[in-house]
Design an enzyme around this catalytic site. Structure first.
Site, PDB file in Angstrom:
ATOM      1  N   GLY A 187      -6.134  -0.892  -7.362  1.00 36.31           N
ATOM      2  CA  GLY A 187      -4.927  -0.605  -6.571  1.00 36.31           C
ATOM      3  C   GLY A 187      -3.645  -1.035  -7.247  1.00 36.31           C
ATOM      4  CE  LYS A 205       7.293  -2.704 -10.717  1.00 32.96           C
ATOM      5  NZ  LYS A 205       5.976  -2.955 -11.285  1.00 32.96           N
TER       6      LYS A 205
HETATM    7  P1  NAP Z   1      -0.916   4.764  -2.219  1.00 30.68           P
HETATM    8  O1  NAP Z   1      -2.067   3.840  -2.110  1.00 30.68           O
HETATM    9  O2  NAP Z   1      -1.038   5.987  -3.048  1.00 30.68           O
HETATM   10  O3  NAP Z   1      -0.485   5.158  -0.725  1.00 30.68           O
HETATM   11  C1  NAP Z   1       0.461   6.152  -0.444  1.00 30.68           C
HETATM   12  C2  NAP Z   1       0.396   6.479   1.039  1.00 30.68           C
HETATM   13  O4  NAP Z   1       1.371   7.456   1.313  1.00 30.68           O
HETATM   14  C3  NAP Z   1      -0.948   7.042   1.490  1.00 30.68           C
HETATM   15  O5  NAP Z   1      -1.312   6.451   2.702  1.00 30.68           O
HETATM   16  C4  NAP Z   1      -0.658   8.528   1.690  1.00 30.68           C
HETATM   17  O6  NAP Z   1      -1.434   9.123   2.739  1.00 30.68           O
HETATM   18  C5  NAP Z   1       0.784   8.479   2.114  1.00 30.68           C
HETATM   19  N1  NAP Z   1       1.464   9.726   1.876  1.00 30.68           N
HETATM   20  C6  NAP Z   1       1.528  10.442   0.731  1.00 30.68           C
HETATM   21  N2  NAP Z   1       2.267  11.560   0.926  1.00 30.68           N
HETATM   22  C7  NAP Z   1       2.666  11.533   2.217  1.00 30.68           C
HETATM   23  C8  NAP Z   1       3.435  12.394   3.020  1.00 30.68           C
HETATM   24  N3  NAP Z   1       3.940  13.522   2.525  1.00 30.68           N
HETATM   25  N4  NAP Z   1       3.646  12.054   4.312  1.00 30.68           N
HETATM   26  C9  NAP Z   1       3.138  10.898   4.810  1.00 30.68           C
HETATM   27  N5  NAP Z   1       2.405  10.027   4.101  1.00 30.68           N
HETATM   28  C10 NAP Z   1       2.170  10.364   2.814  1.00 30.68           C
HETATM   29  O7  NAP Z   1       0.379   4.008  -2.771  1.00 30.68           O
HETATM   30  P2  NAP Z   1       0.668   2.443  -2.755  1.00 30.68           P
HETATM   31  O8  NAP Z   1       0.042   1.832  -3.955  1.00 30.68           O
HETATM   32  O9  NAP Z   1       0.382   1.892  -1.404  1.00 30.68           O
HETATM   33  O10 NAP Z   1       2.244   2.447  -3.055  1.00 30.68           O
HETATM   34  C11 NAP Z   1       3.182   2.701  -2.049  1.00 30.68           C
HETATM   35  C12 NAP Z   1       4.563   2.321  -2.576  1.00 30.68           C
HETATM   36  O11 NAP Z   1       4.553   0.943  -2.923  1.00 30.68           O
HETATM   37  C13 NAP Z   1       4.983   3.045  -3.856  1.00 30.68           C
HETATM   38  O12 NAP Z   1       6.369   3.243  -3.831  1.00 30.68           O
HETATM   39  C14 NAP Z   1       4.619   2.071  -4.962  1.00 30.68           C
HETATM   40  O13 NAP Z   1       5.393   2.241  -6.118  1.00 30.68           O
HETATM   41  C15 NAP Z   1       4.950   0.775  -4.280  1.00 30.68           C
HETATM   42  N6  NAP Z   1       4.286  -0.415  -4.806  1.00 30.68           N
HETATM   43  C16 NAP Z   1       2.936  -0.441  -4.942  1.00 30.68           C
HETATM   44  C17 NAP Z   1       2.317  -1.596  -5.394  1.00 30.68           C
HETATM   45  C18 NAP Z   1       0.836  -1.682  -5.586  1.00 30.68           C
HETATM   46  O14 NAP Z   1       0.357  -2.707  -6.071  1.00 30.68           O
HETATM   47  N7  NAP Z   1       0.064  -0.668  -5.203  1.00 30.68           N
HETATM   48  C19 NAP Z   1       3.089  -2.716  -5.676  1.00 30.68           C
HETATM   49  C20 NAP Z   1       4.475  -2.662  -5.525  1.00 30.68           C
HETATM   50  C21 NAP Z   1       5.055  -1.506  -5.065  1.00 30.68           C
HETATM   51  P3  NAP Z   1      -3.045   9.246   2.676  1.00 30.68           P
HETATM   52  O15 NAP Z   1      -3.568   7.830   2.639  1.00 30.68           O
HETATM   53  O16 NAP Z   1      -3.412   9.942   3.918  1.00 30.68           O
HETATM   54  O17 NAP Z   1      -3.341  10.002   1.417  1.00 30.68           O
HETATM   55  N1  HSE Z   2       1.978   0.043 -10.599  1.00 23.04           N
HETATM   56  C1  HSE Z   2       2.716  -1.146 -10.451  1.00 23.04           C
HETATM   57  C2  HSE Z   2       2.183  -2.194 -11.420  1.00 23.04           C
HETATM   58  C3  HSE Z   2       2.621  -1.647  -9.039  1.00 23.04           C
HETATM   59  O1  HSE Z   2       1.130  -1.985 -12.001  1.00 23.04           O
HETATM   60  O2  HSE Z   2       2.840  -3.213 -11.617  1.00 23.04           O
HETATM   61  C4  HSE Z   2       3.544  -2.762  -8.754  1.00 23.04           C
HETATM   62  O3  HSE Z   2       4.868  -2.360  -8.798  1.00 23.04           O
END
Ligand code: NAP
Ligand code: HSE
Length: 428
Positions: A187, A205
């Site tokens: 993730g 960032k």
């Molecule tokens: P993710 O696991 O891919 O989750 C994205 C979510 O958005 C899913 O629930 C998806 O729905 C939903 N989605 C996608 N298209 C949509 C739409 N058109 N309408 C409504 N919902 C929609 O992504 P994530 O890792 O949680 O990341 C989310 C954000 O946090 C991003 O901006 C990312 O850069 C940021 N971020 C992530 C991390 C990390 O460690 N993962 C850390 C810091 C910041 P479904 O589940 O139904 O497909």
């Molecule tokens: N894809 C990003 C990382 C999530 O690997 O650091 C956190 O911003």
């Protein structure tokens, strides 16, 4: 009065936010002074088992509807992407006088100033602690805690996926693609992992960090960018022999001539704090003049740390700690004067894949000498007459543009079998 939340995106981060808000409810009421309750949520697939309890939460088929709900005070955007639903939702929510909390650095890197201005116009907060280095509270530190210092530079390891890949490649000798698949499963990686390995996520960032530290508007286009795709296991092994580790760094520096922003793999001396940051951990060093460097380290990606950062923003909103998104009014964020890369100099690690034939070393040396680049140490491994072998050098301090010119000339030689690799040595 309860703070009522509408959450868009229930993936890695969104599901984590639901878990934290549900499992820590009493603790959060004590901290925030009022209850924080999710009233509505949206994602693409309403039938997906997300391993979370969504009972009592209204489902919105269209995420944009969250911005129009009268029972939502704050919209949490965790969909991702700089355009599309994420951008529309945040814009609509702000215009509907709803606070916004987001982890979306891509969105803010591209549209941060306009969104910050919109939040001010509409009298609501735009918070993004989770967008930079997940669980490390660096946004709050730069926006609030360190404001008395003149921050001269912010630099660090800002991408968990790349740090995980480089650390795993170093410790296990596994191949790049294999380790990337593991980072995705854990993730850490973006929906499009080329953003991670190509350095784009670090750049997102970095420009936000620079903005918070220097009071400039996010200047994504001003970042010089190289990802980790060109780093070979051989480079990692050579780095170790020379007493270094390879890390993907983001560096933003304020100088009298302008602001330098760059993202690239760098040789970091083993034994220094940055070199010791392993796995998916991130670290940020804020150079604060006489107060010295402040070093922040923690988990920069993954469900729990990122969700905790989102929840800390929600608690701030619940307490009424609103304030401008970048710590000063959007209108005061000035366009930065960019420092050209021609002014930059450092020592460099250079790797040449060359045919093992007489004269090849003389030819490389001649091109380096033409650009006044002096060699500090050199290694050649293996012997394979007529076949490609690696020659590796560490230079003394040299101008960036001179090294680029020398490598271009060397790459044109028929004795060189692939594009030379250059990695700056990061000063301690
Ligand atoms: P993710 O696991 O891919 O989750 C994205 C979510 O958005 C899913 O629930 C998806 O729905 C939903 N989605 C996608 N298209 C949509 C739409 N058109 N309408 C409504 N919902 C929609 O992504 P994530 O890792 O949680 O990341 C989310 C954000 O946090 C991003 O901006 C990312 O850069 C940021 N971020 C992530 C991390 C990390 O460690 N993962 C850390 C810091 C910041 P479904 O589940 O139904 O497909
Ligand atoms: N894809 C990003 C990382 C999530 O690997 O650091 C956190 O911003």
């Amino acid at each position: 009065m309860t703070l009522r939340v509408g959450i868009a995106g229930l993936g890695t981060v969104g599901a984590g936010v639901v878990k934290v808000l549900r499992s820590k409810r009493r603790e959060l009421v004590a901290r925030a002074g009022r209850d924080i309750e999710i009233v509505a949520a949206s994602a693409r697939d309403s039938a997906k088992d997300r391993g979370i309890d969504l009972s009592g939460i209204a489902w919105e088929k269209d995420a944009l509807s969250l911005a129009a709900r009268s029972d939502v005070d704050v919209v949490v955007e965790l969909v991702g992407g700089e355009e599309g639903v994420a951008r529309q939702l945040v814009e609509r929510a702000l215009n509907a006088h709803k606070h916004v909390v987001t982890a979306n650095k891509a969105l803010l890197a591209h549209h941060g100033k306009a969104l910050a201005a919109s939040s001010e116009r509409n009298g609501v907060a735009l918070k993004f602690e989770a967008a930079i280095c997940g669980g490390i509270p660096i946004v709050k530190a730069l926006r609030e805690s360190l404001i008395s210092y003149d921050i001269g530079a912010v630099r660090g390891i800002l991408n968990g996926t790349c740090n995980f890949i480089l650390t795993q490649m170093e410790s296990t000798g596994r191949a790049f693609a294999d380790v990337l698949t593991e980072a995705q499963a854990l993730g850490y990686a973006e929906a499009d992992p080329t953003l991670d390995v190509g350095g784009g996520d670090t750049a997102h960032k970095l420009c936000l960090l620079a903005s918070l530290a220097f009071g400039t508007e996010p200047d994504l286009d001003g970042i010089e960018l190289t990802g980790i795709q060109g780093v070979r296991p051989a480079d990692i092994a050579f780095a170790r022999e020379f007493g270094f580790r390879i890390k993907l760094l983001g560096v933003a520096r304020r100088t009298k001539d302008g602001i330098e922003q760059r993202v690239h793999p760098a040789m970091v001396r083993a034994g220094t704090p940055l070199a010791a940051v392993g796995s998916s951990f991130n670290a940020v060093v804020a150079d604060a003049g006489e107060a010295g460097p402040f070093f922040f380290e923690g988990r920069g990606a993954g469900q729990s740390p990122t969700a905790s950062a989102v929840v800390s923003d929600l608690v701030d909103v619940a307490r009424g700690a609103l304030g401008p998104a970048f710590g000063r009014p959007a209108a005061e964020l000035v366009a930065p004067r960019r420092l050209g890369s021609d002014i930059r100099s450092s020592a460099y690690y250079l790797r040449f894949q060359v045919l093992d034939v007489p004269g090849v070393m003389a030819e490389i040396s001649r091109h380096l000498a033409n650009e006044k680049i002096s060699i500090e140490s050199m290694l050649q491994r293996g012997r394979a007459p007529g076949e490609p072998v690696a020659i590796v050098m560490i230079t003394h301090d040299a101008s960036h543009s001179a090294v680029v010119r020398a490598l271009k000339a060397i790459a044109a030689s028929d004795k060189v079998s692939e594009a030379p690799c250059m990695i700056p040595m990061e000063p301690v």
